[in-house]
Design a protein around this motif. Structure first.
Motif, PDB file in Angstrom:
ATOM      1  N   HIS A 241      14.832 -75.121  75.304  1.00 13.80           N
ATOM      2  CA  HIS A 241      15.447 -74.785  76.580  1.00 13.80           C
ATOM      3  C   HIS A 241      14.756 -75.611  77.649  1.00 13.80           C
ATOM      4  CE1 HIS A 241      17.588 -71.164  75.213  1.00 13.80           C
ATOM      5  NE2 HIS A 241      16.538 -70.956  74.447  1.00 13.80           N
ATOM      6  N   VAL A 242      15.317 -75.584  78.837  1.00 10.61           N
ATOM      7  CA  VAL A 242      14.608 -76.121  79.984  1.00 10.61           C
ATOM      8  C   VAL A 242      13.991 -74.926  80.694  1.00 10.61           C
ATOM      9  CG1 VAL A 242      14.808 -77.294  82.202  1.00 10.61           C
ATOM     10  CG2 VAL A 242      16.059 -78.161  80.223  1.00 10.61           C
TER      11      VAL A 242
ATOM     12  N   VAL B 215      18.923 -72.700  81.521  1.00  7.65           N
ATOM     13  CA  VAL B 215      17.557 -72.702  82.044  1.00  7.65           C
ATOM     14  C   VAL B 215      16.951 -71.298  81.981  1.00  7.65           C
ATOM     15  CG1 VAL B 215      17.844 -74.717  83.555  1.00  7.65           C
ATOM     16  CG2 VAL B 215      18.195 -72.417  84.465  1.00  7.65           C
TER      17      VAL B 215
ATOM     18  N   LEU C 194      20.748 -74.085  90.167  1.00  2.00           N
ATOM     19  CA  LEU C 194      20.163 -74.722  88.977  1.00  2.00           C
ATOM     20  C   LEU C 194      20.897 -74.284  87.713  1.00  2.00           C
ATOM     21  CD1 LEU C 194      16.372 -74.405  89.859  1.00  2.00           C
ATOM     22  CD2 LEU C 194      17.762 -76.500  89.886  1.00  2.00           C
TER      23      LEU C 194
ATOM     24  N   VAL D  71      12.031 -73.568  83.935  1.00  2.00           N
ATOM     25  CA  VAL D  71      11.738 -73.834  85.342  1.00  2.00           C
ATOM     26  C   VAL D  71      10.555 -72.956  85.726  1.00  2.00           C
ATOM     27  CG1 VAL D  71      12.602 -73.750  87.713  1.00  2.00           C
ATOM     28  CG2 VAL D  71      14.158 -74.368  85.832  1.00  2.00           C
TER      29      VAL D  71
ATOM     30  N   ARG E  65      18.597 -82.640  79.925  1.00  2.00           N
ATOM     31  CA  ARG E  65      17.647 -82.207  78.896  1.00  2.00           C
ATOM     32  C   ARG E  65      18.248 -81.141  78.012  1.00  2.00           C
ATOM     33  NH1 ARG E  65      14.652 -85.537  77.469  1.00  2.00           N
ATOM     34  NH2 ARG E  65      13.727 -83.904  76.222  1.00  2.00           N
TER      35      ARG E  65
ATOM     36  N   TRP F 221      18.626 -83.273  86.205  1.00  2.00           N
ATOM     37  CA  TRP F 221      17.582 -83.550  85.218  1.00  2.00           C
ATOM     38  C   TRP F 221      17.628 -82.492  84.113  1.00  2.00           C
ATOM     39  CZ3 TRP F 221      13.372 -80.990  83.191  1.00  2.00           C
ATOM     40  CH2 TRP F 221      12.491 -81.752  82.434  1.00  2.00           C
ATOM     41  N   ALA F 222      17.707 -81.216  84.507  1.00  2.00           N
ATOM     42  CA  ALA F 222      17.736 -80.128  83.529  1.00  2.00           C
ATOM     43  C   ALA F 222      18.969 -80.226  82.638  1.00  2.00           C
ATOM     44  CB  ALA F 222      17.692 -78.778  84.244  1.00  2.00           C
ATOM     45  N   HIS F 223      20.109 -80.557  83.239  1.00  2.00           N
ATOM     46  CA  HIS F 223      21.341 -80.706  82.452  1.00  2.00           C
ATOM     47  C   HIS F 223      21.176 -81.815  81.410  1.00  2.00           C
ATOM     48  CE1 HIS F 223      25.604 -80.718  81.506  1.00  2.00           C
ATOM     49  NE2 HIS F 223      25.565 -82.038  81.611  1.00  2.00           N
TER      50      HIS F 223
ATOM     51  N   VAL G 123      10.210 -78.064  84.112  1.00  2.00           N
ATOM     52  CA  VAL G 123      10.206 -78.613  85.468  1.00  2.00           C
ATOM     53  C   VAL G 123       9.635 -77.554  86.406  1.00  2.00           C
ATOM     54  CG1 VAL G 123      12.609 -77.909  85.935  1.00  2.00           C
ATOM     55  CG2 VAL G 123      11.577 -79.772  87.258  1.00  2.00           C
TER      56      VAL G 123
ATOM     57  N   ALA H 210      22.734 -76.412  84.802  1.00  2.00           N
ATOM     58  CA  ALA H 210      22.129 -76.330  83.464  1.00  2.00           C
ATOM     59  C   ALA H 210      22.079 -74.855  83.057  1.00  2.00           C
ATOM     60  CB  ALA H 210      20.732 -76.945  83.481  1.00  2.00           C
TER      61      ALA H 210
END
Length: 172
Positions: free
Chosen positions: A5-6, A99, A92, A8, A72, A68-70, A79, A96
């Motif tokens: 996952h991303v 997240v 956010l 945050v 990834r 950026w998150a999308h 991040v 994505a």
């Protein structure tokens, strides 16, 4: 949480986002991105002058982090991003959807003390009150965890990893 996952890492200035974020990324074996690097020069100038950013200042910054998150998605990443308001986190998530948030929390005195010892950062301690006033903690319907910032960076990271590991896996 076992799948990529991303993550945050969020919270007010001085909670340790730029310390804990890279430690989490290293433990997960994924890239780390510093949200401050996504700010346009005008935002940095405002904050350096002690002027809080407006939502209009933040939207392009949040969109860049969301992009950026999308990018990834499925690969994972970490991040740091203050993400103080629900509307910022919603923005956010719209970019994505997968997240996950780690909200670094601490009392104002501890955070102010940490901020006063930072070197070379553009965010002055004078803006801390505006950060706490703006902060909207994670809602029960938001995927994420709150992690107290007392202790060493390693202890905080271990608490974050344990809390993230206890999250249920999202449906495919």
């Amino acid at each position: 949480m076992n799948t990529p996952h991303v993550v945050v890492v969020m919270g007010v200035a001085g909670t340790g986002k730029t310390t804990i974020g890279p430690l989490l990324a290293a433990r997960y074996g994924v890239p780390y991105a510093e949200a401050d690097d996504f700010h346009p020069p005008a935002n940095i100038a405002k904050m350096s002058a002690g002027t809080p950013l407006t939502d209009d200042d933040r939207w392009p910054w949040l969109d860049a982090i969301g992009d950026w998150a999308h990018g990834r998605g499925g690969l994972g990443g970490v991040v740091s991003c203050s993400a103080l308001k629900r509307s910022y986190r919603d923005r956010l998530r719209s970019a994505a959807p997968g997240v996950v948030f780690v909200h670094l929390t601490g009392d104002r005195a501890l955070v102010e003390d940490r901020m006063s010892h930072r070197q070379g950062h553009f965010m002055p301690t004078a803006l801390l009150d505006s950060q706490f006033a703006t902060l909207q903690p994670l809602g029960p319907d938001e995927t994420g965890v709150a992690v107290d910032v007392t202790g060493s960076p390693e202890e905080i990271t271990e608490r974050a990893l344990a809390a993230l590991g206890a999250l249920p896996e999202p449906a495919p």
